[in-house]
Structure formats: structure tokens, C-alpha cells
Write a protein that holds these residues in place. Structure first.
Motif, mmCIF file in Angstrom:
data_model
loop_
_atom_site.group_PDB
_atom_site.id
_atom_site.type_symbol
_atom_site.label_atom_id
_atom_site.label_comp_id
_atom_site.label_asym_id
_atom_site.label_seq_id
_atom_site.Cartn_x
_atom_site.Cartn_y
_atom_site.Cartn_z
ATOM 1 N N ASN A 80 0.785 -1.218 -0.027
ATOM 2 C CA ASN A 80 0.175 -0.141 0.084
ATOM 3 C C ASN A 80 0.850 1.173 -0.032
ATOM 4 N N ARG A 81 2.066 1.217 -0.043
ATOM 5 C CA ARG A 81 2.988 2.234 0.246
ATOM 6 C C ARG A 81 3.113 3.054 -1.111
ATOM 7 N N ALA A 82 3.292 2.606 -2.302
ATOM 8 C CA ALA A 82 3.445 3.197 -3.425
ATOM 9 C C ALA A 82 2.368 4.040 -3.828
ATOM 10 N N LYS A 83 1.129 3.577 -3.721
ATOM 11 C CA LYS A 83 -0.315 4.068 -4.176
ATOM 12 C C LYS A 83 -0.592 5.344 -3.093
ATOM 13 N N THR A 84 -0.093 5.104 -1.663
ATOM 14 C CA THR A 84 -0.082 6.288 -0.896
ATOM 15 C C THR A 84 0.954 7.492 -1.146
ATOM 16 N N GLU A 85 1.853 6.826 -1.462
ATOM 17 C CA GLU A 85 2.912 7.998 -1.939
ATOM 18 C C GLU A 85 2.719 8.929 -3.082
ATOM 19 N N SER A 86 1.503 8.303 -4.089
ATOM 20 C CA SER A 86 1.158 8.949 -5.088
ATOM 21 C C SER A 86 -0.159 9.907 -4.776
ATOM 22 N N ALA A 87 -0.644 9.537 -3.838
ATOM 23 C CA ALA A 87 -2.021 10.265 -3.287
ATOM 24 C C ALA A 87 -1.782 11.639 -2.891
ATOM 25 N N PRO A 88 -2.318 12.588 -3.363
ATOM 26 C CA PRO A 88 -2.227 14.041 -2.774
ATOM 27 C C PRO A 88 -2.679 14.205 -1.551
ATOM 28 N N ILE A 89 -3.672 13.086 -0.977
ATOM 29 C CA ILE A 89 -4.062 13.214 0.262
ATOM 30 C C ILE A 89 -4.487 11.820 0.895
ATOM 31 N N THR A 90 -4.421 11.630 2.003
ATOM 32 C CA THR A 90 -4.843 10.361 2.737
ATOM 33 C C THR A 90 -5.485 10.616 3.851
ATOM 34 N N LEU A 91 -6.513 9.754 4.130
ATOM 35 C CA LEU A 91 -7.520 10.346 5.145
ATOM 36 C C LEU A 91 -7.505 9.215 6.238
ATOM 37 N N LEU A 92 -7.194 9.386 7.316
ATOM 38 C CA LEU A 92 -7.146 8.379 8.622
ATOM 39 C C LEU A 92 -8.583 8.544 9.159
ATOM 40 N N LEU A 93 -9.225 7.634 8.987
ATOM 41 C CA LEU A 93 -10.673 7.606 9.358
ATOM 42 C C LEU A 93 -10.884 6.880 10.625
ATOM 43 N N ALA A 94 -11.068 7.329 11.743
ATOM 44 C CA ALA A 94 -11.049 6.979 13.025
ATOM 45 C C ALA A 94 -12.431 7.206 13.721
ATOM 46 N N ALA A 95 -12.535 5.963 14.776
ATOM 47 C CA ALA A 95 -13.691 6.063 15.772
ATOM 48 C C ALA A 95 -13.414 6.708 16.947
ATOM 49 N N VAL A 160 -0.845 2.935 13.745
ATOM 50 C CA VAL A 160 -1.567 4.271 13.402
ATOM 51 C C VAL A 160 -2.212 4.900 14.841
ATOM 52 N N ASP A 161 -2.783 4.099 15.776
ATOM 53 C CA ASP A 161 -3.475 4.567 16.896
ATOM 54 C C ASP A 161 -2.365 5.443 17.497
ATOM 55 N N ALA A 162 -1.255 4.764 17.982
ATOM 56 C CA ALA A 162 -0.169 5.173 18.898
ATOM 57 C C ALA A 162 0.581 6.318 18.182
ATOM 58 N N GLU A 163 0.570 6.456 16.740
ATOM 59 C CA GLU A 163 1.249 7.693 16.355
ATOM 60 C C GLU A 163 0.234 8.840 15.981
ATOM 61 N N PHE A 164 -0.680 8.552 15.643
ATOM 62 C CA PHE A 164 -1.569 9.510 15.440
ATOM 63 C C PHE A 164 -2.966 9.849 16.382
ATOM 64 N N PHE A 165 -3.073 9.011 17.375
ATOM 65 C CA PHE A 165 -4.121 9.075 18.232
ATOM 66 C C PHE A 165 -3.576 8.668 19.497
ATOM 67 N N PRO A 166 -2.583 9.319 20.062
ATOM 68 C CA PRO A 166 -1.729 8.972 21.272
ATOM 69 C C PRO A 166 -2.665 9.082 22.767
ATOM 70 N N ASP A 167 -3.800 9.804 22.485
ATOM 71 C CA ASP A 167 -4.549 10.091 23.746
ATOM 72 C C ASP A 167 -5.474 8.709 23.892
ATOM 73 N N GLY A 168 -5.744 7.494 23.169
ATOM 74 C CA GLY A 168 -6.365 6.701 23.447
ATOM 75 C C GLY A 168 -7.900 6.806 23.267
ATOM 76 N N ARG A 169 -8.132 8.079 22.799
ATOM 77 C CA ARG A 169 -9.834 8.138 22.742
ATOM 78 C C ARG A 169 -10.145 8.034 21.271
ATOM 79 N N HIS A 170 -9.175 7.714 20.204
ATOM 80 C CA HIS A 170 -9.537 7.323 19.050
ATOM 81 C C HIS A 170 -9.051 6.179 18.476
ATOM 82 N N HIS A 171 -9.805 5.401 17.440
ATOM 83 C CA HIS A 171 -9.284 4.024 16.885
ATOM 84 C C HIS A 171 -9.582 4.154 15.525
#
Length: 202
Positions: A80-95, A160-171
Motif C-alpha cells: 500500500n505504500r506506493a499508491k499512498t505515496e502518489s496520493a495527494p491526500i490520505t484520510l485516517l478514518l477513526a472512531a 496508527v493509533d499510537a502515532e496519530f491518536f496517542p490519547d487513546g480516545r480514537h481508534h
């Protein structure tokens, strides 16, 4: 392609094709940016779709900058890395597993709504389910904006949770590349199950 001429859909055929029949998961993207206005339009569409008890737990982190993308890349499956590298934006969808704090505003007719989700396990299950439901709506809203969506489950969820949602509130429930499709974006259309294989009428 199966059509049902005797029971026409209300949605005009071009829109049906845009959202469903001709839409594909994109695997490469052009360099054309996705603007803040487009992101707002996408959210303004998807937010009207239903969630149980109107919980609306989806939270979105839009990754556009190089530094943020560099943090994400090692957490993706290698395919999934090459396609993500080419994308202008990547969305992290979290609960948001503390979505209940908004219920007095989202369910003003039910002052007891927060008590329904007092159990943390029940609340987390409801958050994950409804955010995943909203992730599906997000795919359709992206397509409605004339863009291609590339949803991916191949990532380190805990990382991803640890890197972008370290408060533990989001998954994190889904990672989605968004943009204009690039060269070789589409794989061949795979088969779909037929009506009689899926639908039973009792």
C-alpha cells in the motif's frame, strides 16, 4: 451488467454509475491536489447519512504534508505504500470512543442518551461499528465529488493509533487515499454475487 428496467431507480443513471457501477478502488493518483473546499464538500455530504442513535463517531485526519505522510508510510503494508505515496491526500478514518459527550446536542429529545453508552466496551463497539459505517459513506461522498477513493485495511492499526491518536480516545478503522486517478489506477473489475445468491425473501 444486470438492469431492472421495470423498476427504475430515482437516482439518474449517470449518478448510479459514478457512485457504484463504474467506480473502482484507485491504486494510483495524479499530482492534482485535493482542496480544503473539496474536503468540506465531501464531509458536508457524508454527515447526513445515518448512524445508530445519531452517534456520528467518525473523526478524520487528512494527511497532506510530507512530514505527516512520512510518519504514516512505515505503518502501511508494503503493497500500500506506493499508491499512498502518489496520493495527494490520505484520510485516517477513526472512531471517537467518547462520542457520547456530543449526544445531548445530537439527541436533544433523549436526555438519557449518554447513559445508554455508560459501559466502555459497549461504547467502543458502537463507535467502531458506526465509524466503519460512516467510512462507507465517505467512499461514496468522495466519488460524488468527482474524485477516486482508495480505501485500505492493510495497515498497523495499533501503530496508527499510537502515532496519530496517542490519547487513546480514537481508534483507526480505515485509511483512504483520495485524488484524481493516475495511470494504471484500475484493476480489472472483479465478479459480484447475483441477487439470488444474496437476497432471501421470507
Amino acid at each position: 451488467m444486470t438492469t431492472f428496467d421495470t423498476v427504475p431507480l430515482e437516482l439518474e443513471p449517470r449518478a448510479q454509475d459514478l457512485l457504484f457501477r463504474e467506480a473502482r478502488t484507485a491504486n494510483s493518483f495524479t499530482g492534482e491536489p485535493v482542496t480544503d473546499g473539496q474536503l468540506r464538500a465531501i464531509y458536508d455530504l457524508l454527515r447526513w447519512a445515518p448512524t445508530s442513535a445519531n452517534t456520528q463517531p467518525l473523526r478524520i485526519v487528512a494527511i497532506r504534508g510530507e512530514d505527516a505522510k512520512a510518519r504514516l508510510m512505515p505503518l502501511l503494508d508494503e503493497r500500500n505504500r506506493a499508491k499512498t505515496e502518489s496520493a495527494p491526500i490520505t484520510l485516517l478514518l477513526a472512531a471517537d470512543r467518547e462520542f457520547d459527550e456530543h449526544l445531548p446536542r445530537l439527541m436533544p429529545y433523549a436526555p438519557e442518551a449518554r447513559a445508554m453508552f455508560a459501559d466502555p466496551r459497549l461504547r467502543a463497539t458502537a463507535a467502531d461499528y458506526n465509524a466503519t459505517l460512516q467510512a462507507g459513506y465517505t467512499i461514496l461522498a468522495v466519488r460524488a465529488a468527482g474524485l477516486a477513493a482508495g480505501p485500505m485495511l492493510g495497515f498497523d492499526h495499533a501503530g496508527v493509533d499510537a502515532e496519530f491518536f496517542p490519547d487513546g480516545r480514537h481508534h483507526a478503522v480505515l485509511v483512504m487515499n483520495v485524488g484524481k486517478p493516475g495511470p494504471g489506477a484500475w484493476y480489472d473489475r472483479l465478479p459480484r454475487l447475483e441477487y439470488d445468491e444474496v437476497v432471501s425473501v421470507l
